[in-house]
Design a protein around this motif. Structure first.
Motif, PDB file in Angstrom:
ATOM      1  N   LEU A 181     -10.090   0.395 -14.919  1.00 35.36           N
ATOM      2  CA  LEU A 181     -11.184   0.378 -13.935  1.00 35.36           C
ATOM      3  C   LEU A 181     -10.664  -0.142 -12.470  1.00 35.36           C
ATOM      4  CD1 LEU A 181     -14.311  -1.081 -15.893  1.00 35.36           C
ATOM      5  CD2 LEU A 181     -14.007   1.393 -14.976  1.00 35.36           C
ATOM      6  N   ALA A 182      -9.705  -0.984 -12.566  1.00 31.21           N
ATOM      7  CA  ALA A 182      -9.222  -1.822 -11.288  1.00 31.21           C
ATOM      8  C   ALA A 182      -8.469  -0.468 -10.631  1.00 31.21           C
ATOM      9  CB  ALA A 182      -8.441  -3.128 -11.588  1.00 31.21           C
ATOM     10  N   ALA A 183      -7.548   0.318 -11.369  1.00 27.03           N
ATOM     11  CA  ALA A 183      -6.767   1.151 -10.839  1.00 27.03           C
ATOM     12  C   ALA A 183      -7.507   2.363 -10.382  1.00 27.03           C
ATOM     13  CB  ALA A 183      -5.538   1.622 -11.538  1.00 27.03           C
ATOM     14  N   ALA A 184      -8.420   2.881 -11.102  1.00 25.13           N
ATOM     15  CA  ALA A 184      -8.999   4.063 -10.890  1.00 25.13           C
ATOM     16  C   ALA A 184     -10.437   3.940 -10.006  1.00 25.13           C
ATOM     17  CB  ALA A 184      -9.577   4.682 -12.237  1.00 25.13           C
ATOM     18  N   ARG A 185     -10.900   2.564  -9.720  1.00 25.33           N
ATOM     19  CA  ARG A 185     -12.286   2.541  -9.074  1.00 25.33           C
ATOM     20  C   ARG A 185     -12.149   1.642  -8.239  1.00 25.33           C
ATOM     21  NH1 ARG A 185     -16.824   4.717 -10.991  1.00 25.33           N
ATOM     22  NH2 ARG A 185     -18.064   2.781 -10.651  1.00 25.33           N
ATOM     23  N   LEU A 190     -11.381   0.041  -2.298  1.00 26.43           N
ATOM     24  CA  LEU A 190     -10.994  -0.835  -1.337  1.00 26.43           C
ATOM     25  C   LEU A 190     -10.304   0.004  -0.335  1.00 26.43           C
ATOM     26  CD1 LEU A 190      -9.892  -3.864  -3.284  1.00 26.43           C
ATOM     27  CD2 LEU A 190     -11.776  -3.773  -2.024  1.00 26.43           C
ATOM     28  N   GLY A 191      -9.539   1.148  -0.846  1.00 27.93           N
ATOM     29  CA  GLY A 191      -8.884   1.907  -0.059  1.00 27.93           C
ATOM     30  C   GLY A 191      -9.778   2.482   1.367  1.00 27.93           C
ATOM     31  N   GLN A 192     -10.857   2.740   0.816  1.00 22.92           N
ATOM     32  CA  GLN A 192     -11.906   3.484   1.638  1.00 22.92           C
ATOM     33  C   GLN A 192     -12.610   2.484   2.857  1.00 22.92           C
ATOM     34  OE1 GLN A 192     -14.851   5.081  -0.885  1.00 22.92           O
ATOM     35  NE2 GLN A 192     -13.457   6.512  -1.780  1.00 22.92           N
ATOM     36  N   CYS A 193     -12.107   0.999   2.499  1.00 17.46           N
ATOM     37  CA  CYS A 193     -12.662   0.154   3.485  1.00 17.46           C
ATOM     38  C   CYS A 193     -12.033   0.065   4.802  1.00 17.46           C
ATOM     39  CB  CYS A 193     -12.459  -1.294   2.902  1.00 17.46           C
ATOM     40  SG  CYS A 193     -13.552  -1.366   1.398  1.00 17.46           S
ATOM     41  N   GLY A 194     -10.990   0.917   5.180  1.00 16.70           N
ATOM     42  CA  GLY A 194     -10.386   0.781   6.521  1.00 16.70           C
ATOM     43  C   GLY A 194      -9.063   0.108   6.428  1.00 16.70           C
ATOM     44  N   GLY A 195      -8.292   0.230   7.387  1.00 15.99           N
ATOM     45  CA  GLY A 195      -7.088  -0.108   7.735  1.00 15.99           C
ATOM     46  C   GLY A 195      -6.842  -1.700   7.028  1.00 15.99           C
ATOM     47  N   ALA A 196      -7.687  -2.621   7.407  1.00 16.41           N
ATOM     48  CA  ALA A 196      -7.361  -4.063   6.788  1.00 16.41           C
ATOM     49  C   ALA A 196      -7.444  -4.240   5.514  1.00 16.41           C
ATOM     50  CB  ALA A 196      -8.815  -4.982   7.481  1.00 16.41           C
ATOM     51  N   ALA A 197      -8.373  -3.448   4.602  1.00 12.10           N
ATOM     52  CA  ALA A 197      -8.516  -3.801   3.275  1.00 12.10           C
ATOM     53  C   ALA A 197      -7.173  -3.195   2.728  1.00 12.10           C
ATOM     54  CB  ALA A 197      -9.530  -3.030   2.840  1.00 12.10           C
ATOM     55  N   LEU A 198      -6.794  -1.972   3.231  1.00 16.27           N
ATOM     56  CA  LEU A 198      -5.701  -1.178   2.862  1.00 16.27           C
ATOM     57  C   LEU A 198      -4.395  -1.749   3.230  1.00 16.27           C
ATOM     58  CD1 LEU A 198      -4.824   1.594   1.364  1.00 16.27           C
ATOM     59  CD2 LEU A 198      -4.558   2.643   3.620  1.00 16.27           C
ATOM     60  N   ARG A 199      -4.055  -2.525   4.426  1.00 17.99           N
ATOM     61  CA  ARG A 199      -3.235  -3.386   4.369  1.00 17.99           C
ATOM     62  C   ARG A 199      -3.125  -4.511   3.625  1.00 17.99           C
ATOM     63  NH1 ARG A 199      -4.007  -1.661   9.803  1.00 17.99           N
ATOM     64  NH2 ARG A 199      -5.451  -3.340  10.256  1.00 17.99           N
ATOM     65  N   ALA A 200      -4.354  -4.975   3.076  1.00 12.93           N
ATOM     66  CA  ALA A 200      -4.243  -6.142   2.231  1.00 12.93           C
ATOM     67  C   ALA A 200      -3.817  -5.757   0.602  1.00 12.93           C
ATOM     68  CB  ALA A 200      -5.492  -6.857   1.939  1.00 12.93           C
ATOM     69  N   VAL A 223      -1.322   2.648  -9.623  1.00 15.59           N
ATOM     70  CA  VAL A 223      -1.960   2.035  -8.576  1.00 15.59           C
ATOM     71  C   VAL A 223      -1.399   2.938  -7.116  1.00 15.59           C
ATOM     72  CG1 VAL A 223      -1.891   0.071  -6.974  1.00 15.59           C
ATOM     73  CG2 VAL A 223      -2.140  -0.044  -9.523  1.00 15.59           C
ATOM     74  N   LEU A 224       0.007   3.161  -7.202  1.00 17.02           N
ATOM     75  CA  LEU A 224       0.675   3.884  -6.421  1.00 17.02           C
ATOM     76  C   LEU A 224       0.037   5.376  -5.902  1.00 17.02           C
ATOM     77  CD1 LEU A 224       4.184   2.450  -6.296  1.00 17.02           C
ATOM     78  CD2 LEU A 224       2.343   1.841  -4.507  1.00 17.02           C
ATOM     79  N   SER A 225      -0.128   5.977  -7.356  1.00 21.86           N
ATOM     80  CA  SER A 225      -0.689   7.380  -7.180  1.00 21.86           C
ATOM     81  C   SER A 225      -1.965   7.419  -6.854  1.00 21.86           C
ATOM     82  CB  SER A 225      -0.451   8.239  -8.667  1.00 21.86           C
ATOM     83  OG  SER A 225      -0.849   7.269  -9.655  1.00 21.86           O
ATOM     84  N   THR A 226      -2.522   6.295  -7.064  1.00 24.64           N
ATOM     85  CA  THR A 226      -4.054   6.255  -6.963  1.00 24.64           C
ATOM     86  C   THR A 226      -4.388   6.285  -5.292  1.00 24.64           C
ATOM     87  OG1 THR A 226      -4.720   5.274  -8.923  1.00 24.64           O
ATOM     88  CG2 THR A 226      -6.449   4.878  -7.262  1.00 24.64           C
ATOM     89  N   LEU A 227      -3.385   5.499  -4.897  1.00 22.53           N
ATOM     90  CA  LEU A 227      -3.622   5.114  -3.255  1.00 22.53           C
ATOM     91  C   LEU A 227      -2.420   6.041  -2.676  1.00 22.53           C
ATOM     92  CD1 LEU A 227      -3.976   1.241  -3.519  1.00 22.53           C
ATOM     93  CD2 LEU A 227      -5.833   2.869  -3.186  1.00 22.53           C
TER      94      LEU A 227
END
Length: 1630
Positions: A181-185, A190-200, A223-227
């Motif tokens: 769930l953490a990797a797939a959801r 979090l990746g959709q939250c914008g640059g700050a979340a993605l950079r985190a 994780v990498l393939s998900t993002l």
């Protein structure tokens, strides 16, 4: 439906609190929660501004949804959740989505931040899996609602927790679903939250402190393939986020996933990330670089717009190779299909019924391997020769191949890597060295990779081993000097880091020994070599072990830097070698070592000067002199109770002494014998001085005497030249002479020690063993130098014998058994046993000075199996024994040795004294000589001894039983049978103990199969007779798993039978009664497992090296190969006298049994195909019959001629056919009286004969040989012409070919004899032969006519001049396609010296050119089908394979026209499409294709066997389509010729296969004359046929399963062809 329900609820009530209250009451079912979710989403989308809505949303979130996610709906106790797991997940998903809507609808204080904080606490607590899953759902729901600025720290903590959970760093091990769930959801949210979340998130991923390793690659790639779409920059994106392409950890993770991931899903993700990175780089068009660690060397990844085309080409080929390799995964392995055009990845499970398996897809890989060479060409700069691409990318490809479950793929990868430096000039890279030491050597540890290639001769060596040798030589030569030493040291250390099998160690050692000389290894390298030597000692394969030791020593001589090592270091390495297996004096290896020591003597490192006790090494001579002085000096641990040294230091000293002497001899070749004698005397003076004092100085320390005697013994063993026929050299003679000068002192010392009660402890028993070995060696040495009256050694034997007898008699006086007394008793018995052996082996001892009368009388009265009572504990001398060994095991070994020595003495007594006198049971036994006059009781005692003795000490008991059983077979047969059974049980218990099994096997065979016992048992025909035969068959059965057992039995029996046969009155009665043994030997030979065959191949390779490999010299060949059983039997039969009635009767009886066995094999239902066990047995039968033929007279042939002719009518492989034809030719040549029977063979009907008549037509072609002994030849020739003309009209093309060959041969004889009677036939015969030469058609028919004339059996073979063992057992099997294991050269016959060789034509070489021919030109004619069917085609049909049925154009045309005419009458349209399904096996697929072809009007369907139409499964799917569709039979091996013929007729050959250059079906335009070739269900289209295709067409796929059923694939292409043809006829573009 839920959305509609939400609309209805909103229309009924506008109060959200009421609606929420209604839905939140009652059971939290999935439907209720999903309705709540849709209601909240509807309110969120509507944007209605209701005052109570934010507060209601907050209440629903905190009061209902969060408790529900935690498993506590309504505040109840924790509960695993409603319903099954799938229902629970459905509720969680709906609750999470509803919670996200609540967070967005809430106003006032940020609800999302509060929920996120609480979820983080739950996540870190991690009490149970459902709680973790609920926390992940909450974070995934509220994460997108967090504010980047206000909630920045919280967002960063959430990102770190999500990454840690997805990578498996946090959370309980049971929360697998939470990790997913953490990797797939959560992370995508979090990746959709914008640059700050993605950079985190990216910061948490790339944090150096985050652990990294191969075991974490799978989660990290997930994780990498998900993002992937967020971590790789997108063209035109406003917010510039992280760029994973610039991170070295990202690329290391991708590479690890490509090369080392075990599951296909992880490998698919790695390929997806690589492809996306390349696509993004191409789309962006901007340069980028990611340097490797440290910034040195080529970049891990780089992009340059200037070189875009080259980069795209490189990565396109790279990804293609990796995807092709993925096609060879295991069918049961989880796979992921990656559509390269749409970049989709989906997880699927392979169907267990998949039609393809990885073991049969290797032909898909081979065409891709050349692209790997292109990758290296792209990767190296032509300008400066440096790496453009980091070599680790190439290593990923090889890692994937090496770690494949498909060993064939692994071998292809290893071979390709080893061939790199043959075609490429690659710059140095540390990654290459690391790869060689790591993955390559791990792959090389697999023994199965070293097997021979198909068609490679036995003994020619492993292709991979030879390539490994060449690769290592090239690679090390190209290494920089400063790198070379470290690489070779790590290479050696890797060889000690795991348990290596014998075969890989051998070839790795051989490769090291071939490296060019360089100063690379120091002291640490010598230590590594010693460790490798210890590893080689583990294997039971003695020959391989010895060869590996030889190569490792050669590697040391080439690679050691003598300036860094001392002579002491070198000697420590040499002592690790086993002289009896490798470093033997007189071998080329010994000479090479001497030359190396001589050349580097001055350059060895000198030891540090500190400590005056160290050895000074100014030269080799000085070193050895100091070494022996140090050795002889009394050790500090002096004492009477000390243990005997292990002998390692003595072996080191003796080896260095002899090496130094030989080195000095090489220096002083012109100085003669005196220089060698002086040097040897210089070295041995300290030893001789000490030995001389033994008899005069009673106070010499015991440890010093032990060491000196060990050195004396080791010097005598080491100085002997190794190898068969080796004679003593000057050094050996001088050494023996010097040591014999001290023989008197040593002999007296040994006499004193053994007889004067000086041996009193358990450790003294080892000392006693040492003394007796020295004594025996001195006896042998004295006899070798010349026996003289009054020699010192002779003076010692007599008092030694008397003293032992006295001690043994004194100990029976009933005194208290103290340890000292018992030890003396054991010592006396051991000494007496050794004296008996010496007298038995050297009669001169008895003749010179010994009176054996007292010895015989004492042994006759000795009670055998008398055990030793354990010493009493109160004895002060025994206290140490009880302290050292509290158990009875130590004393049990002593007692066993004592009993063993008793039976050694009895064996001597039974051989030397008068014969045994059998006693009846009622006779009273005389107590004075019980062991001689009561054989029954003695045999019972022997059985008792077998039950108490260890299995490795029973050999003397077997020798005694051999003397006892013949006297008791008639009176006590049951006792004798019991002795056979007990002895057999003892032997079988030793089957896994190599060192003791073979000596005991020889003793057992000499006992049970003693000629006297065999003859006596055969006379009575009682239990013993049948039990001996039973044991005989058990030995043969054992030999199937333990090679060499049957050899021992055969060698013994044949030698004993030949000895009796040479007796003028010898009747060979034993051989006749046990003729089954010879019969089984003639047919013996097992089909070995692959691993057994590999060991035998490697051993044959080592033996082929001859004297170049020292182990062949020091180890005598044991002749344990299975072929030597047949060699022994054949040589035995060849030595029998055909004029002797008994011998002749024996051979005739054997021939009848062989013919009966051949008939039995023909009637068996076992699989009979080329090189099957049945084929090999028949081959061996006829070889023996051919060998025996000269001994057959006319009367005997009258009995068996019908059986021989009947064998010619049977279904036979090519080699059997030739042997039968050969023996028929010889019979008719020697006895023309049988010609009428031969003509009768042609009188059967053609249907009954089928193609077996070709056997007799082949005989007819040698009529010129047959008629040599016939005065009137004309009638025979006339009959032969009639027969040849008659069968030349046969409808079978193969028969016609053989008949024409016979006609041509016979007609040539007729013309040579000017037969006027045949003038009337001249026109007919000449016309027939002319048609055969010219009118017989073109193509395959004419080719086969030419081939059969050039065939060796008709063109070169001469039945008389080629009659020899070489042709029978080697040349003919080789030319007829028999496997190499069955080839027996004449050299094997001559090298087997247990049986003498005979004389006569059989032992000569062939007088024709037959032995020089190559089997390649005719192997296709004679090869079997390999189908495995019991009633397969005969050899004549093998020839017919090349006479292809579809080659008869008229017949095929008639067939097709008839069927097409029949279809035309029904109004059917026939296309010009040919569908070839000869590679398809399953009747269901063939039936479906038949129906499809008929429906769409294909012209012909080609199948491998027309009998398939009778299969019920075929008929069920074809629904009578075969009645309306032309079917043609073309066997798979005939396809190349068929495709070539159709291409010549204008057809385009199209293959249905996925290849690197295949065309898309949608874009392909079918020619009108198209031939569609379909592949096999498992293997697809073989590689040899892919080269004959004009084009390959593949079906575009959008799904995840990578292949279609072959019938479905064929149907799609047949329809596409039909569609295009219909459009063309209508005038529309296709």
């Amino acid at each position: 439906m839920d959305g509609v329900l939400a609309e209805v609820l909103l229309e009924q009530s506008r109060d959200p609190r009421a609606l929420f209250g209604t839905l939140c009451r009652g059971e939290a079912s999935a439907e209720r929660v999903e309705t709540l979710r849709f209601l909240l989403q509807r309110l969120e989308d509507a944007g209605t501004d209701l005052g109570a809505l934010p507060e209601a949303a907050r209440e629903v979130a905190t009061g209902y949804l969060v408790p529900l996610l935690r498993g506590r709906p309504g505040g109840a106790d924790p509960d695993p959740g409603p319903g099954p797991p799938s229902q629970r997940r459905r509720v969680l998903r709906a609750a999470g989505a509803a919670l996200r809507s609540c967070a967005r609808l809430a106003r006032g204080p940020p609800l999302a931040a509060a929920l996120a904080e609480e979820a983080l606490r739950d996540l870190r607590a991690g009490r149970c899996a459902p709680g973790v899953e609920a926390a992940v759902e909450v974070l995934a729901a509220v994460g997108p609602c967090l504010r980047p600025r206000e909630d920045g720290p919280l967002l960063e903590r959430v990102a770190q927790a999500a990454v840690a959970l997805a990578l498996g760093a946090d959370g309980p091990g049971s929360a697998v679903d939470a990790v997913t769930l953490a990797a797939a959801r959560l992370l995508p949210a979090l990746g959709q939250c914008g640059g700050a979340a993605l950079r985190a998130v990216w910061g948490a991923l790339a944090e150096p402190s985050v652990p990294w390793g191969p075991d974490r690659v799978g989660p990290e790639l997930q994780v990498l393939s998900t993002l992937a779409e967020k971590l790789l920059p997108q063209p035109g994106a406003r917010d510039v986020g992280p760029d994973a392409r610039l991170c070295g950890r990202f690329w290391r993770t991708v590479q690890t996933g490509l090369g080392r991931a075990e599951d296909a899903l992880t490998r698919k993700r790695a390929r997806y990330l690589l492809q996306r990175a390349v696509e993004v780089s191409s789309e962006l068009g901007a340069d980028c670089t990611c340097d490797a660690n440290g910034g040195t060397g080529p970049s891990l990844f780089w992009w340059s717009e200037k070189k875009k085309d080259e980069l795209l080409k490189f990565w396109e080929n790279y990804i293609l190779i990796m995807e092709t390799l993925e096609g060879n995964q295991s069918p049961c392995e989880m796979s992921v299909h990656l559509c390269t055009k749409h970049c989709l990845w989906i997880k699927v499970e392979n169907d267990s019924g998949a039609e393809e398996s990885w073991t049969s897809r290797i032909h898909v890989i081979k065409p891709v391997l050349p692209k790997l060479n292109n990758l290296f060409e792209y990767a190296v700069s032509e300008e400066n020769g440096c790496w453009l691409f980091h070599p680790s990318w190439h290593m990923c490809v090889y890692k994937r191949m090496f770690e494949s479950e498909n060993k064939i793929l692994t071998k292809e990868g290893v071979l390709h890597f080893l061939e790199l430096y043959e075609s490429e000039c690659l710059p140095f890279s540390p990654d290459f060295s690391e790869f060689i030491i790591g993955p390559l050597m791990d792959a090389l540890s697999e023994s199965s990779l070293y097997g021979r290639s198909p068609g490679q001769l036995v003994g020619s060596g492993s292709p991979l081993g030879l390539k490994l040798q060449k690769f290592l030589v090239t690679y090390v030569s190209l290494l920089p000097e400063e790198i070379k030493s470290g690489f070779l040291l790590r290479f050696l250390q890797k060889m000690t880091s795991r348990h290596w099998c014998a075969v890989p160690v051998l070839f790795l050692s051989r490769a090291l020994a071939s490296v060019p000389r360089c100063k690379a290894l120091g002291v640490e390298g010598l230590l590594a070599l010693r460790d490798v030597l210890r590893c080689t000692m583990v294997t039971h394969q003695v020959l391989l072990r010895g060869a590996a030791q030889c190569y490792l020593l050669q590697a040391a001589l080439r690679l050691v830097d003598v300036e860094q090592v001392s002579l002491g270091d070198v000697s420590a390495l040499l002592v690790s070698l086993r002289q009896e297996e490798s470093l033997g004096r007189g071998t080329m290896l010994w000479a090479e070592l001497c030359d190396w020591l001589r050349g580097n003597e001055r350059y060895f490192r000198q030891p540090s000067a500190s400590g005056s006790q160290g050895l000074q090494e100014a030269s080799l001579t000085t070193y050895v002199k100091n070494l022996i002085q140090e050795y002889v000096r009394s050790p500090a641990w002096e004492g009477e109770g000390s243990l005997v040294p292990d002998g390692l230091e003595a072996r080191l000293t003796a080896t260095m002494v002899l090496l130094a002497v030989d080195v000095e001899a090489k220096k002083a070749q012109n100085s003669g014998k005196q220089r060698t004698q002086n040097v040897l005397g210089l070295f041995l003076d300290p030893l001789l001085g000490a030995l001389v004092k033994f008899s005069t100085n009673a106070y010499v320390p015991v440890p010093k005497t032990d060491r000196c005697l060990q050195l004396l013994l080791t010097l005598l063993h080491t100085c002997m030249l190794r190898g068969s026929g080796a004679q003593e050299d000057e050094v050996s003679i001088l050494l023996q002479s010097l040591l014999m000068s001290a023989s008197e002192s040593v002999s007296e010392f040994i006499l004193r020690r053994l007889t004067m009660d000086e041996l009193r402890t358990v450790s003294d028993l080892d000392r006693c063993h040492l003394y007796l070995m020295v004594l025996t060696e001195l006896i042998h040495l004295q006899l070798k130098l010349g026996w003289k009256a009054g020699a010192p050694i002779c003076r010692v034997i007599s008092p030694l014998k008397n003293a032992c007898i006295r001690h043994l008699q004194e100990t029976d006086s009933g005194q208290e058994p103290t340890l000292a007394r018992q030890i003396q008793r054991v010592t006396s018995m051991a000494t007496l046993a050794r004296v008996c052996e010496a007298i038995d082996l050297q009669p001169a001892l008895q003749q010179e000075s010994l009176n054996t009368g007292p010895l015989e009388r004492f042994l006759s009265t000795l009670p055998f199996n008398q055990t030793l009572q354990k010493p009493c504990a109160e004895d002060p001398e025994s206290s140490s024994f009880f302290e050292e060994s509290s158990s009875c095991q130590g004393w049990g070994k002593i007692v066993a040795q004592y009993v063993h020595d008793q039976w050694v003495c009895l064996s001597f007594l039974l051989r030397r004294c008068h014969p045994l006198e059998p006693a009846a049971e009622e006779d009273k036994l005389e107590p004075s000589l019980p062991s001689v006059r009561t054989p029954a009781q003695t045999l019972c005692a022997a059985l008792d001894a077998l039950s108490i003795l260890p299995s490795d000490q029973v050999s003397p008991v077997f020798c005694c039983m051999k003397a006892l059983v013949p006297q008791l077979l008639t009176s006590s047969e049951s006792l004798c049978v019991e002795s056979f059974d007990v002895a057999w049980r003892v032997l079988t218990s030793l089957s896994n103990t190599q060192l003791t099994f073979w000596p005991n096997l020889r003793a057992f065979v000499q006992f049970v199969f003693d000629d006297t016992i065999l003859a006596t048992a055969a006379k009575t025909k009682g239990q013993a007779y049948f039990r001996i035969k039973e044991i005989m068959y058990k030995i043969i059965e054992m030999s199937a798993v333990k090679t060499g057992v049957f050899n021992t039995l055969m060698s013994h029996c044949c030698r004993s039978w030949l000895a009796s046969a040479r007796d003028p009155q010898g009747s060979l009665s034993s051989a006749r009664h046990y003729s089954e043994l010879i019969l089984e030997a003639c047919m013996f030979g097992t089909v070995f497992r692959r691993d057994q065959r590999l060991i035998q191949d490697v051993q044959a390779f080592i033996e082929s090296l001859g004297h170049d490999c020292a182990t062949n010299v020091v180890m005598e060949s044991t002749k344990k190969e299975d072929c030597y059983v047949r060699v022994c039997a054949i040589k035995f039969l060849c030595l029998l006298d055909g004029s002797n009635t008994a011998h002749k009767s024996f051979m005739e009886d054997l021939a009848i049994k062989l013919l009966d066995k051949d008939k039995q094999v023909n009637q068996s239902r076992a699989r009979y195909y080329q090189n099957s066990l049945q084929h090999r047995v028949k081959n061996r039968i006829w070889q023996v019959l051919l060998t025996l033929f000269p001994r057959f007279d006319q009367n005997f042939l009258n009995e068996i001629i019908d059986k021989i002719f009947q064998a010619g009518f049977a279904n036979n492989q090519a080699s059997i056919k030739y042997f039968i034809e050969w023996i028929i030719i010889l019979i008719l040549y020697k006895f023309p009286q049988f010609l009428p029977k031969f003509w009768d063979c042609f009188s059967y009907g053609e249907e009954k004969l089928k193609t077996s008549i070709c056997t007799f037509l082949s005989v007819l072609s040698h009529l010129d040989i047959i008629i040599q002994n016939i005065p009137e030849k004309r009638q025979v020739l006339k009959q032969a012409l009639l027969v040849a003309l008659q069968w030349g009209l046969s409808h079978n093309f193969s028969i016609r070919l053989y008949a024409l060959v016979a006609l041509k041969k016979v007609w040539a004889v007729c013309k040579a004899l000017y037969m006027e009677e045949c003038d009337a036939w001249t026109a007919l015969i000449e016309c027939s032969l002319s048609q055969a030469e010219s009118v017989h058609g073109t193509g395959n028919a004419k080719k086969n006519w030419q081939r059969i004339q050039d065939h060796f059996f008709f063109a070169t073979f001469h039945p008389l001049e080629d009659y020899c063992l070489e042709t029978i057992f080697y040349t003919l099997p080789r030319l007829s396609g028999v496997i190499e294991e069955e080839w027996i050269t004449l050299g094997r016959f001559s090298s087997f010296t247990d049986i003498p060789s005979g004389s006569g034509p059989l032992w000569c070489f062939s007088r024709t050119l037959l032995c020089e021919l190559n089997p390649g030109d005719w192997s296709q004619q004679d090869a079997g089908t390999g189908s495995g069917e019991a009633d397969g085609p005969s050899e004549q049909a093998d020839v017919q394979k090349k006479i292809i049925p579809w080659g008869h154009d008229l017949l095929d045309a008639d067939l097709e026209l008839a069927l097409q005419d029949r279809a035309a009458k029904l109004g059917k349209s026939i296309s010009r499409l040919i569908v070839v399904a000869s590679l398809i096996d399953k009747p269901t697929n063939l039936g479906g294709l038949c129906r499809t072809c008929e429906v769409f009007g294909a012209s012909v369907l080609v199948v491998s066997n027309l009998h398939c139409v009778h299969d019920k499964q075929f008929q069920h799917l074809s629904v009578s389509a075969e009645q309306w569709l032309p079917l043609v039979e073309v066997k798979p091996h005939q396809l190349p010729g068929y495709l070539q013929q159709k291409r010549a007729a204008g057809y385009t050959v199209i293959g249905v296969e996925q290849t690197a250059h295949s065309s898309d079906l949608v874009q392909f335009c079918f020619p009108e004359k198209s031939l569609l070739l379909l592949g096999n269900e498992r293997e697809g289209i073989p590689a040899n046929l892919l080269r004959q295709l004009d084009v390959c067409v593949e079906i575009p796929q959008q799904g995840v399963i990578r292949s279609l059923n072959v019938h479905v694939s064929g149907a799609l292409l047949i329809w596409e062809y039909t569609r295009q043809q219909l459009l063309r006829r209508a005038g529309a573009p296709s």
